[in-house]
Structure formats: structure tokens, C-alpha cells
Design a protein around this motif. Sequence first.
Motif, short mmCIF file in Angstrom:
data_model
loop_
_atom_site.label_atom_id
_atom_site.label_comp_id
_atom_site.label_asym_id
_atom_site.label_seq_id
_atom_site.Cartn_x
_atom_site.Cartn_y
_atom_site.Cartn_z
N GLU A 106 41.53 38.14 -3.61
CA GLU A 106 42.52 37.62 -4.55
C GLU A 106 41.80 37.44 -5.88
OE1 GLU A 106 43.50 34.08 -2.32
OE2 GLU A 106 42.19 32.85 -3.55
N PRO A 107 42.52 37.18 -6.97
CA PRO A 107 41.84 36.95 -8.25
C PRO A 107 40.75 35.89 -8.10
CG PRO A 107 44.18 37.15 -8.60
CD PRO A 107 43.99 37.12 -7.11
N SER A 108 39.54 36.22 -8.51
CA SER A 108 38.38 35.35 -8.25
C SER A 108 37.48 35.29 -9.48
CB SER A 108 37.57 35.89 -7.07
OG SER A 108 38.37 36.02 -5.91
N LYS A 109 36.80 34.15 -9.60
CA LYS A 109 35.81 33.97 -10.67
C LYS A 109 34.47 33.65 -10.05
CE LYS A 109 34.84 31.02 -14.70
NZ LYS A 109 35.38 29.91 -15.53
N LEU A 110 33.46 34.44 -10.40
CA LEU A 110 32.12 34.28 -9.85
C LEU A 110 31.11 34.08 -10.97
CD1 LEU A 110 33.69 35.80 -7.50
CD2 LEU A 110 31.46 36.73 -6.85
N TRP A 111 30.03 33.38 -10.62
CA TRP A 111 28.88 33.23 -11.50
C TRP A 111 27.70 33.94 -10.85
CZ3 TRP A 111 29.32 30.97 -16.22
CH2 TRP A 111 30.44 30.15 -16.44
N LEU A 112 26.92 34.62 -11.66
CA LEU A 112 25.74 35.35 -11.17
C LEU A 112 24.47 34.74 -11.74
CD1 LEU A 112 24.29 37.74 -9.77
CD2 LEU A 112 24.71 39.06 -11.88
N LEU A 113 23.57 34.33 -10.85
CA LEU A 113 22.23 33.89 -11.25
C LEU A 113 21.29 35.07 -11.01
CD1 LEU A 113 20.35 31.58 -12.16
CD2 LEU A 113 20.03 31.01 -9.73
N PRO A 114 20.71 35.65 -12.07
CA PRO A 114 19.88 36.85 -11.92
C PRO A 114 18.73 36.63 -10.93
CG PRO A 114 20.32 36.43 -14.22
CD PRO A 114 20.80 35.22 -13.47
#
Length: 227
Positions: A106-114
Amino acid sequence: MAADPSSDPLSAQLQAIPLFQGLDQATCTDLARRMTQREYAEGEIIFLEGEAAAGLYFVEYGWLKAVRALPEGREHVLRHIGPGEVLNEIGAFAEQPNPATAIALEPSKLWLLPRTSVVKLVRTRPEIAERVIASLAARVVTLVNLVTDLSLRPVAGRLARLLLDSAKGDTLYRPHWYTQAELAARLGTVPDVVQRGLRNLESEGIIQVERQRILILDRAALERLAN
């Protein structure tokens, strides 16, 4: 589209993640500043199995699934990942390619830690390294149990266990994507078998299947099937 995070709300969310609990505010704020965000549409691929791991992902909202492709073209769902959870620990911490494909349900928001920031954190904070080891060990145990279930437990038993593990109290809420096809992919079978299994459980008075939820009516009977 990548964007700089607003560090205060994000750092507070990071402190609530078991992996990062106990980190001081300054460290969490620094991590938040290093993270980028991206929003995904339903069905969009977040990363592919076999690709180099970009880092550790944190789900702010939405639901995802981690899948492995089977030789005959079907997919097996390894896990569902929801708000407040992290994913791709193996790729981020073990310097391995992505072990599975992640897809937005479903529509999702993610954060990426390199990954470079992940490695630096593990090297400088021993308590995080200990939690990483525990997290990876728990993931291995989960995968071993999954293999055991697929090899030794009948579909009815696997279905019963999934219903018990997924329910909140005696209710399993079903988002629009939680279809019988999705259940089948999670159980390593086909939709017809899942449909028959649910119908049998319902006819025996163990569950009640509704459009947006499944009610557990006889938990003891479901436990017997699962075990």
C-alpha cells in the motif's frame, strides 16, 4: 524523491525502535540527519533480491512484504513489515546482497540509513552490535522455523499458526491487500488450498471469516491444529 528529514520527530521514532533504544538524543539526531526518505506507491519495488544492499530501512507508515521468487514463477512471502519496523538487517549488517525483494503493499513512506552509517554505528557503539547480533540470530531462527513448517507441517497447521500469530486478541484485521492469494504466498501453497482451509475452519466453528477481518471463535481448537 529523496529529502532531508526533519530530525526531531524522526529521532524520536528511532529511539522507539528496539535496535536503537538507549541511544542518546544527540546520536539519534545525527542518524536522522543521515537518513533520506522516499514514498512508494502500492505495488512498487523497494529493492530487489541479489542487489547490493543500500542500507537499513525504517517504515514510517504503510505495509510491505519481503518475498523470494520460486523457480516455477510463484513467490513466497517471508514476512510482512509494518509501521515502526526495520527491514533488510541482513543486507545492511552482514555486507551481503539483499536476501529478498521488498514490495509495497500500500502507499508507504520509508527512511533509509546508508550502510556506511550503519557500519560506523555498529563499530562505535558495542551495545548496538550486541542488538544486531541478537536481531540476526532471531531472523535465522524465524527462517529455520519457516523451513521446518514448510517441510513437516500440513497446510492446515501452518494456516492455524499464521492466524494465531497475526491476530490482535481474537481478531485478525484484513487490509485490502490481505487476500487469499497473499495468504497462500505466505504459507507456500496456492489460493484454492487456503480457501478450502478457511472454509473448513469456519464450518467447524473455529473461526468466522468476514470481509475485513477473521474472528477466532475457538482459540483452543486453533492452538491444537497449530501445534
